[in-house]
Design a protein around this motif. Structure first.
Motif, PDB file in Angstrom:
ATOM      1  N   THR A 148       0.824  -1.183   0.163  1.00 10.49           N
ATOM      2  CA  THR A 148      -0.060   0.071  -0.035  1.00 10.49           C
ATOM      3  C   THR A 148       0.929   1.302   0.148  1.00 10.49           C
ATOM      4  OG1 THR A 148      -0.165   0.169   2.339  1.00 10.49           O
ATOM      5  CG2 THR A 148      -1.772  -1.117   1.195  1.00 10.49           C
ATOM      6  N   GLN A 149       0.344   2.349  -0.595  1.00 14.35           N
ATOM      7  CA  GLN A 149       1.309   3.316  -0.594  1.00 14.35           C
ATOM      8  C   GLN A 149       0.941   4.277   0.387  1.00 14.35           C
ATOM      9  OE1 GLN A 149       0.194   5.783  -4.262  1.00 14.35           O
ATOM     10  NE2 GLN A 149       1.750   7.322  -3.996  1.00 14.35           N
ATOM     11  N   THR A 150       2.247   4.874   0.930  1.00  8.73           N
ATOM     12  CA  THR A 150       2.044   5.874   2.125  1.00  8.73           C
ATOM     13  C   THR A 150       1.301   7.039   1.823  1.00  8.73           C
ATOM     14  OG1 THR A 150       4.101   4.902   2.981  1.00  8.73           O
ATOM     15  CG2 THR A 150       3.360   6.933   3.773  1.00  8.73           C
ATOM     16  N   PRO A 151       0.365   7.635   2.493  1.00  9.33           N
ATOM     17  CA  PRO A 151      -0.310   8.801   2.128  1.00  9.33           C
ATOM     18  C   PRO A 151       0.648  10.091   2.287  1.00  9.33           C
ATOM     19  CG  PRO A 151      -1.190   7.928   4.318  1.00  9.33           C
ATOM     20  CD  PRO A 151      -0.349   6.844   3.736  1.00  9.33           C
ATOM     21  N   PRO A 152       0.611  11.064   1.426  1.00 12.08           N
ATOM     22  CA  PRO A 152       1.462  12.225   1.823  1.00 12.08           C
ATOM     23  C   PRO A 152       1.013  12.935   2.947  1.00 12.08           C
ATOM     24  CG  PRO A 152      -0.237  12.524   0.036  1.00 12.08           C
ATOM     25  CD  PRO A 152      -0.377  11.147   0.524  1.00 12.08           C
ATOM     26  N   VAL A 153       2.194  13.371   3.353  1.00 11.00           N
ATOM     27  CA  VAL A 153       1.989  14.268   4.918  1.00 11.00           C
ATOM     28  C   VAL A 153       1.512  15.553   4.521  1.00 11.00           C
ATOM     29  CG1 VAL A 153       3.134  15.180   6.592  1.00 11.00           C
ATOM     30  CG2 VAL A 153       4.074  12.979   5.566  1.00 11.00           C
ATOM     31  N   ALA A 154       0.199  15.948   5.055  1.00  8.03           N
ATOM     32  CA  ALA A 154      -0.360  17.231   4.692  1.00  8.03           C
ATOM     33  C   ALA A 154       0.507  18.116   5.493  1.00  8.03           C
ATOM     34  CB  ALA A 154      -1.652  17.128   5.333  1.00  8.03           C
ATOM     35  N   ALA A 155       0.404  19.488   4.901  1.00 10.28           N
ATOM     36  CA  ALA A 155       1.251  20.625   5.624  1.00 10.28           C
ATOM     37  C   ALA A 155       0.500  21.109   6.706  1.00 10.28           C
ATOM     38  CB  ALA A 155       1.696  21.818   4.372  1.00 10.28           C
ATOM     39  N   ALA A 156       1.186  21.521   7.623  1.00 11.53           N
ATOM     40  CA  ALA A 156       0.592  22.024   8.944  1.00 11.53           C
ATOM     41  C   ALA A 156      -0.235  23.354   8.502  1.00 11.53           C
ATOM     42  CB  ALA A 156       1.504  22.254   9.983  1.00 11.53           C
ATOM     43  N   LYS A 157      -1.606  23.407   8.926  1.00 10.25           N
ATOM     44  CA  LYS A 157      -2.378  24.561   9.027  1.00 10.25           C
ATOM     45  C   LYS A 157      -2.067  25.637   9.981  1.00 10.25           C
ATOM     46  CE  LYS A 157      -6.055  22.033   6.571  1.00 10.25           C
ATOM     47  NZ  LYS A 157      -7.309  21.471   6.591  1.00 10.25           N
ATOM     48  N   ASP A 158      -2.320  27.060   9.376  1.00  9.40           N
ATOM     49  CA  ASP A 158      -2.133  27.992  10.204  1.00  9.40           C
ATOM     50  C   ASP A 158      -3.384  28.483  10.692  1.00  9.40           C
ATOM     51  OD1 ASP A 158      -1.448  30.293  11.811  1.00  9.40           O
ATOM     52  OD2 ASP A 158      -0.833  31.525  10.020  1.00  9.40           O
ATOM     53  N   ASP A 159      -3.553  28.346  11.945  1.00  9.01           N
ATOM     54  CA  ASP A 159      -5.084  28.738  12.777  1.00  9.01           C
ATOM     55  C   ASP A 159      -5.132  30.147  12.867  1.00  9.01           C
ATOM     56  OD1 ASP A 159      -5.350  25.877  13.203  1.00  9.01           O
ATOM     57  OD2 ASP A 159      -4.479  25.825  15.239  1.00  9.01           O
ATOM     58  N   THR A 168      -9.450  36.327   3.810  1.00  8.05           N
ATOM     59  CA  THR A 168     -10.441  35.408   3.415  1.00  8.05           C
ATOM     60  C   THR A 168     -11.218  34.561   4.352  1.00  8.05           C
ATOM     61  OG1 THR A 168      -8.771  34.786   1.486  1.00  8.05           O
ATOM     62  CG2 THR A 168     -10.678  33.204   1.738  1.00  8.05           C
ATOM     63  N   ASP A 169     -10.837  34.403   5.489  1.00  9.74           N
ATOM     64  CA  ASP A 169     -11.580  33.818   6.364  1.00  9.74           C
ATOM     65  C   ASP A 169     -12.785  34.666   6.877  1.00  9.74           C
ATOM     66  OD1 ASP A 169     -10.078  31.264   6.394  1.00  9.74           O
ATOM     67  OD2 ASP A 169      -8.628  31.983   7.762  1.00  9.74           O
TER      68      ASP A 169
END
Length: 292
Positions: free
Chosen positions: A224-235, A240-241
């Protein structure tokens, strides 16, 4: 003048010596005979043992019977998570082939997120089973492993014995067919031969299957393929928010206004109808006075 006693004494001594010599000779002969008899009995007693310790043709000691090794069916299942599935697949193929095995089956799929998954069945010699298993599970992150070993020695011995017996039975029927002269006997023997040959073929197929499963271990490998590591989100919220939040509030406010208007609409319709009736009645009352 010679004394008459001396010759007599000499004769007596000579006779005694001859008697003693004869007795000793007889005793030694008896001893030799007894030794010969004892040696013959010992050789006779050792005969079966010495014969069993030699080959049939007497050219040396017979070989001790070799013990039959256990016949074991080995199977394993591995699930390994890797970064590059095609590369890990090529390495798994190479590991199996270098060990003298082969790839029996291969299936590759992709999930909804595009992650690749490959399942392949490897057949490797049982003597290289542990080595190949260790190499495969070290290709990435091991998620799951299952290994089984089934001893089928009794089945192998039983099938081998039945094959030999069935082969001898088929040979006997063929000999009877060669000597049969009557047509009825030939027809009967042909039917019996067909039945016994069918049984022999079934036994040979089972024998081949057991040999294949005991000589080659089966390893089912899932990559099985290792899922890509998601970049840390800025809270921290940005423009835009804030814009998205304001729009959400505006839409929510419109929804509540629409709900309020929908709820008040029946009452507003009744009020409008009542006002229209009152206006018409008031107008009729004012109209006659104005004409007078």
């Amino acid at each position: 003048m010679r004394h008459p006693v001396r010759p007599v004494l000499a004769g007596v001594l000579l006779a005694a010596a001859l008697v003693l010599t004869g007795c000793s000779a007889d005793g030694s002969g008896d001893t030799a005979d007894s030794k010969a008899d004892a040696g013959g009995a010992a050789q006779e007693a050792a005969g079966p043992a010495s014969a069993s310790a030699k080959d049939v043709d007497g050219r040396g000691p017979a070989k001790a019977p070799t013990l039959t090794a256990n016949s074991i069916i080995r199977t394993a299942s591995l699930t390994v998570q890797v970064k590059d599935v095609p590369k890990a697949l090529d390495e798994a193929r190479g590991t199996a082939e270098s060990a003298g095995g082969y790839v029996g089956d291969e299936t590759t799929t992709r999930d909804a997120e595009g992650h690749e998954r490959t399942r392949l069945v490897l057949r490797v010699p049982t003597e290289r089973y542990d080595e190949v298993l260790t190499g495969l599970q070290g290709a990435g992150k091991l998620l799951d492993r299952t290994a089984k070993a089934q001893d089928v020695t009794d089945q192998v011995v039983d099938v081998d014995s039945r094959v030999k017996s069935q082969q001898a039975s088929v040979a006997r029927v063929r000999e009877l067919m060669d000597r049969a002269t009557k047509l009825g006997d030939v027809v009967t023997l042909e039917g019996e031969l067909s039945s016994r040959e069918a049984d022999l073929e079934a036994l040979l197929a089972r024998q081949a299957s057991l040999k294949d499963r005991t000589s080659l271990a089966t390893i089912t490998l899932s990559l099985t393929q290792t899922p890509p590591v998601a970049a840390a989100k800025d809270d921290t919220p940005g423009f835009t928010d804030a814009l998205a939040g304001g729009w959400h509030v505006f839409v929510t406010m419109l929804r509540w206004i629409a709900l309020a208007l929908g709820a008040a609409l029946p009452f507003a319709a009744l009020a409008a109808l009542a006002a229209l009736l009152w206006w018409r009645i008031a107008r009729r009352r004012r109209t006659p006075g104005e004409e007078g």
